[in-house]
Scaffold this motif. Sequence first.
Motif, PDB file in Angstrom:
ATOM      1  N   ILE B 308      32.481  37.760 -22.162  1.00 53.17           N
ATOM      2  CA  ILE B 308      32.577  36.736 -21.102  1.00 53.17           C
ATOM      3  C   ILE B 308      33.551  35.636 -21.538  1.00 53.17           C
ATOM      4  O   ILE B 308      34.372  35.157 -20.743  1.00 53.17           O
ATOM      5  N   ALA B 309      33.476  35.247 -22.792  1.00 47.58           N
ATOM      6  CA  ALA B 309      34.410  34.245 -23.312  1.00 47.58           C
ATOM      7  C   ALA B 309      35.843  34.759 -23.191  1.00 47.58           C
ATOM      8  O   ALA B 309      36.760  34.022 -22.807  1.00 47.58           O
ATOM      9  N   LEU B 310      36.029  36.030 -23.519  1.00 50.78           N
ATOM     10  CA  LEU B 310      37.369  36.614 -23.461  1.00 50.78           C
ATOM     11  C   LEU B 310      37.903  36.621 -22.034  1.00 50.78           C
ATOM     12  O   LEU B 310      39.037  36.190 -21.782  1.00 50.78           O
ATOM     13  N   GLN B 311      37.089  37.072 -21.110  1.00 53.91           N
ATOM     14  CA  GLN B 311      37.554  37.137 -19.721  1.00 53.91           C
ATOM     15  C   GLN B 311      37.846  35.736 -19.179  1.00 53.91           C
ATOM     16  O   GLN B 311      38.848  35.517 -18.497  1.00 53.91           O
ATOM     17  N   GLY B 312      36.963  34.798 -19.498  1.00 51.62           N
ATOM     18  CA  GLY B 312      37.171  33.431 -19.012  1.00 51.62           C
ATOM     19  C   GLY B 312      38.414  32.795 -19.611  1.00 51.62           C
ATOM     20  O   GLY B 312      39.227  32.187 -18.908  1.00 51.62           O
ATOM     21  N   ALA B 313      38.569  32.942 -20.912  1.00 54.51           N
ATOM     22  CA  ALA B 313      39.697  32.310 -21.599  1.00 54.51           C
ATOM     23  C   ALA B 313      41.023  32.948 -21.175  1.00 54.51           C
ATOM     24  O   ALA B 313      42.028  32.255 -20.973  1.00 54.51           O
ATOM     25  N   LEU B 314      41.012  34.249 -21.026  1.00 51.99           N
ATOM     26  CA  LEU B 314      42.233  34.957 -20.633  1.00 51.99           C
ATOM     27  C   LEU B 314      42.643  34.557 -19.223  1.00 51.99           C
ATOM     28  O   LEU B 314      43.832  34.333 -18.933  1.00 51.99           O
TER      29      LEU B 314
END
Lengths: 592, 592
Positions: B308-314
Amino acid sequence: MPYKAPIRDVQFLADKLLNAQKHYASLAGGEPLDCELRNAILEEAARFSEEVIYPLNRTGDEQGCLWNEDGVKTPDGFADAYRQYIDGGWPGLSMPTAFGGQALPKSLDFMVSECLSQANHAWAMYPGLSAGCRGTLLAHGTESLQAIYLPKLTSGAWTGTMCLTEPQCGSDLSFLRTRAETREDGSYSISGTKIFISAGEHDLSENIVHLVLARLPDAPAGTRGISLFIVPKFLPDPHGEPGVRNAVQCGSLEHKMGIHGNATCVMNFDGARGFLIGEPHRGLLAMFTFMNSARLGVALEGLAHGEIALQGALSYATEREAGRALSGTKVPARPADRLIVHPDVRRMLLTIRALTEGSRALLHSLGQLVDIELGTDAEAAAEAASFLAFYTPIAKGFMTEMGIECANIGMQVYGGHGYIREWGMEQNLRDARITTMYEGTTGIQALDLLARKVLRDQGASLEQVIVRIRADMEGMNADYAQRLSARLEEWQAITVTLFSAVSENIDELGAASVDYLMYSGYVLLGWQWGRMASVPEVREGADAFYRAKAVTARFYFDKILPRCSSLAEQMRAGADSLMALDDTDFDTLAGR
Amino acid sequence: MPYKAPIRDVQFLADKLLNAQKHYASLAGGEPLDCELRNAILEEAARFSEEVIYPLNRTGDEQGCLWNEDGVKTPDGFADAYRQYIDGGWPGLSMPTAFGGQALPKSLDFMVSECLSQANHAWAMYPGLSAGCRGTLLAHGTESLQAIYLPKLTSGAWTGTMCLTEPQCGSDLSFLRTRAETREDGSYSISGTKIFISAGEHDLSENIVHLVLARLPDAPAGTRGISLFIVPKFLPDPHGEPGVRNAVQCGSLEHKMGIHGNATCVMNFDGARGFLIGEPHRGLLAMFTFMNSARLGVALEGLAHGEIALQGALSYATEREAGRALSGTKVPARPADRLIVHPDVRRMLLTIRALTEGSRALLHSLGQLVDIELGTDAEAAAEAASFLAFYTPIAKGFMTEMGIECANIGMQVYGGHGYIREWGMEQNLRDARITTMYEGTTGIQALDLLARKVLRDQGASLEQVIVRIRADMEGMNADYAQRLSARLEEWQAITVTLFSAVSENIDELGAASVDYLMYSGYVLLGWQWGRMASVPEVREGADAFYRAKAVTARFYFDKILPRCSSLAEQMRAGADSLMALDDTDFDTLAGR
């Protein structure tokens, strides 16, 4: 959890490490501050923090701020606590007597602020922003603006804010849109929307003074076309009292992870009347006075969350029973031994302690540098300013990252109970979490440090810092001095490597910057722990406080300073792996 | 932020790295699962996660659960989503057909669970606990208990819980107080209070089956006197339907930092009727079946928060504009370049990516080991069980620490916006924060790893793991293989050092354990990244997905694996600084 202001540690640092009496005597103007008076002031600040605002910390978090069309209601008790704060004369502690202040050293403000931020971060931001506002007006305001605003900000009757961020720009202010148009009377008409304005609207003070960045009609594009204005909520009448309501409104409040007791406002300026501070188009320069003061204030907040984590974890670990000591039962009469017998619990506790007390030592030494910077000895002031320029991004970036780490560990010591609201550890993490983001993210601090403070002068400032550290290494425990010395050499070597890498490929700057900042922070704390371990009472281990200092110093060198090794390796690996993927590949991965 | 289940990465791992087709064929029983069918199931799981439960993630956080005397109301939509989950047949995916299941490999459950936890951690815990309950009954329940309970738990009509913790004991169950008294009919009467019972009471299912640890009257003291009971909310009637209400009540709900949509209950057992599972006094052994499954489930949650962090940050980094590329303006037509041009933003993104995708590779390989452990080839099952015993504490401890780090970084990429609720990044951190605490803290996992899995067999299991890693290094990129090899040697050397240090001083165990666990985790992820980089499509860089794999592998070896160096130094520094201070000094510091 009861909260106790860490007065003893602050006094230890001031008197045993920082030679406060001599420092106070060296400051020009009036009778120097006496350490006994300072202690009395500190004890009063501790009482205020422990008894007045700490009890509002959790209720403030639960209630939050309420917006309506007429304004913002802060949590129950916040306004009353602020009245007591004014009545105590706290806002004027370090302000000139000409404006009603007490002209005490700024380093005393640091000590007081630390306690306030520990007891109630959200509440402490209201006076904290006012302090930055006063400092900016003192440094850049005209005499007439000072005469109108500074007495009110010094008494605390009025509070201040800092209005930079807009929806489309935060870290990068170059495309700031708020406009300032000239009015016939020489004042300005300010229009635009600002977001994330802490303490932008509330019920604590009779007036709120906004310092606002905006563009004049003839402004060049970019950050060299930004001017600074003072925009009061109520325009002062001829008697200096709040008069006509100005065209500035709080449009809404943000819903945040923490610091619920502080009103984070969207502020709408709709032709609000404002007054220029400093030169046209040079507003950022003036605002940097505010920001540098705010950055040290946020560093203090990082430290504050570490202290709360320490007190909470220590309290739980010396009470809660679970498991038996690995080395054999300690208390057979009880069903289990206490958490404190477990090496890993001690590792967590000492990590918090080492990072927090090390940060405190560094920050209060910066408080003394601020005193000197604001003093009358021009040469000493310039030298102090140069050191502060170097230390400020490290203090802000490193200590806030440490505050979050400590808050995280503070929860962890409690196990599952740490996740439950009533213990206070989860609020401590939620409140701490803002500190690496506001007033410039860690990434922004890191670029400031590496590009502007280290590389721009070809490492000259770094050399000065290292000379100072090496001077303190005489008389230091030989083992610590040796380990610190190795890190100083590594720090210099990495800097040289980066200097040449960056000259080949500018991306090497951003690739290394945060690791560089963290590396620098660990070295500076190693310096502080080496110094603290050299204090005679610490060497002698006269009581539990001094013995803990000695053991924590050892712990710092054994278990924390080694973090530098990984950071050094990571920096040496360079930018290649970061920049190898095309932006368009990132777009594809993001589904764009 | 929209959420997309990371199906492509899961399929990449299964098919290119883990040879799923061959693996499925090797499993005994019926027609082997076909990869196309698996893909169809995964796509349906993705749809359910994205469209049914992800939209309830934020509203569930805002609403939380509501307690009243009759029960607990979960957030709007939770019960309906659960009905859809049952209707889809998801609870029985890997259950034997005898109980109404589909007898598909357990590794498929891992893939589905990952998506559920990403989309809605709080909701996914309800079915997650039922899975552990089913597995425990399968392994330890009598035929008659299985016949009554497993069909209902397999259809999902009934849900399960795990009742261990009591107010006075969590990590240490030795002084557990809940009592079980024999009844004339051979069942038991259970009395006591359990806390932190996830999904203890709710409105999702018609019955709730509690697995409860309690002491029989003749029980020896300590953990060898604990038995396991099944205590249903409604006692099954002769038709197997919910009958008489049992004497178990939810007394209250905890107020937590996150996972608000999951009911964390205080459960009061007041002479509730229960049935013994497994042997008397051997309840912990049976419960370990539940806990080991739950630990891997929590590891999946850690991974989920990373995703979730990856998708949000990306998403944010490829959209938000701020600043200009250090190497010069990239898009002159826009007022600023996008965040993704900045090396430090890429460092943050790639850190999340490297930790998350590396953890995913390891976890889904553990999923295959679980298939083998549950299979009919006794020798292979024993070997798989031995590997799983070694990997489980690392997966749980390391991946949850990583999940929190990633969630923290995910917020940081957003700057101040990360602190605002609407972006979802702060909920991701709040929800992630429980994972290092429940199902055994990181400290507990670390002691399990170092004491029971590494030192007890004198490093034999570690050697087996290293042999397996070295086998995979043939054909690996030579640079990566060399760096990994150096870490394997260091890992062995540290283990030897610790073995002798611990034999001299048992406190050396707890002093090194968490660093050892983290070190092990970084090595295992290095192994996974080395393997992923060797996949032909990754070497060729056929598209953005494969190019990102190759670059992230490089990033892992350059910027993450070096973290081992500091951990190694810290371990070598030993326990002295941890144990030097007396407990009584800690008491003094705590004001006791």
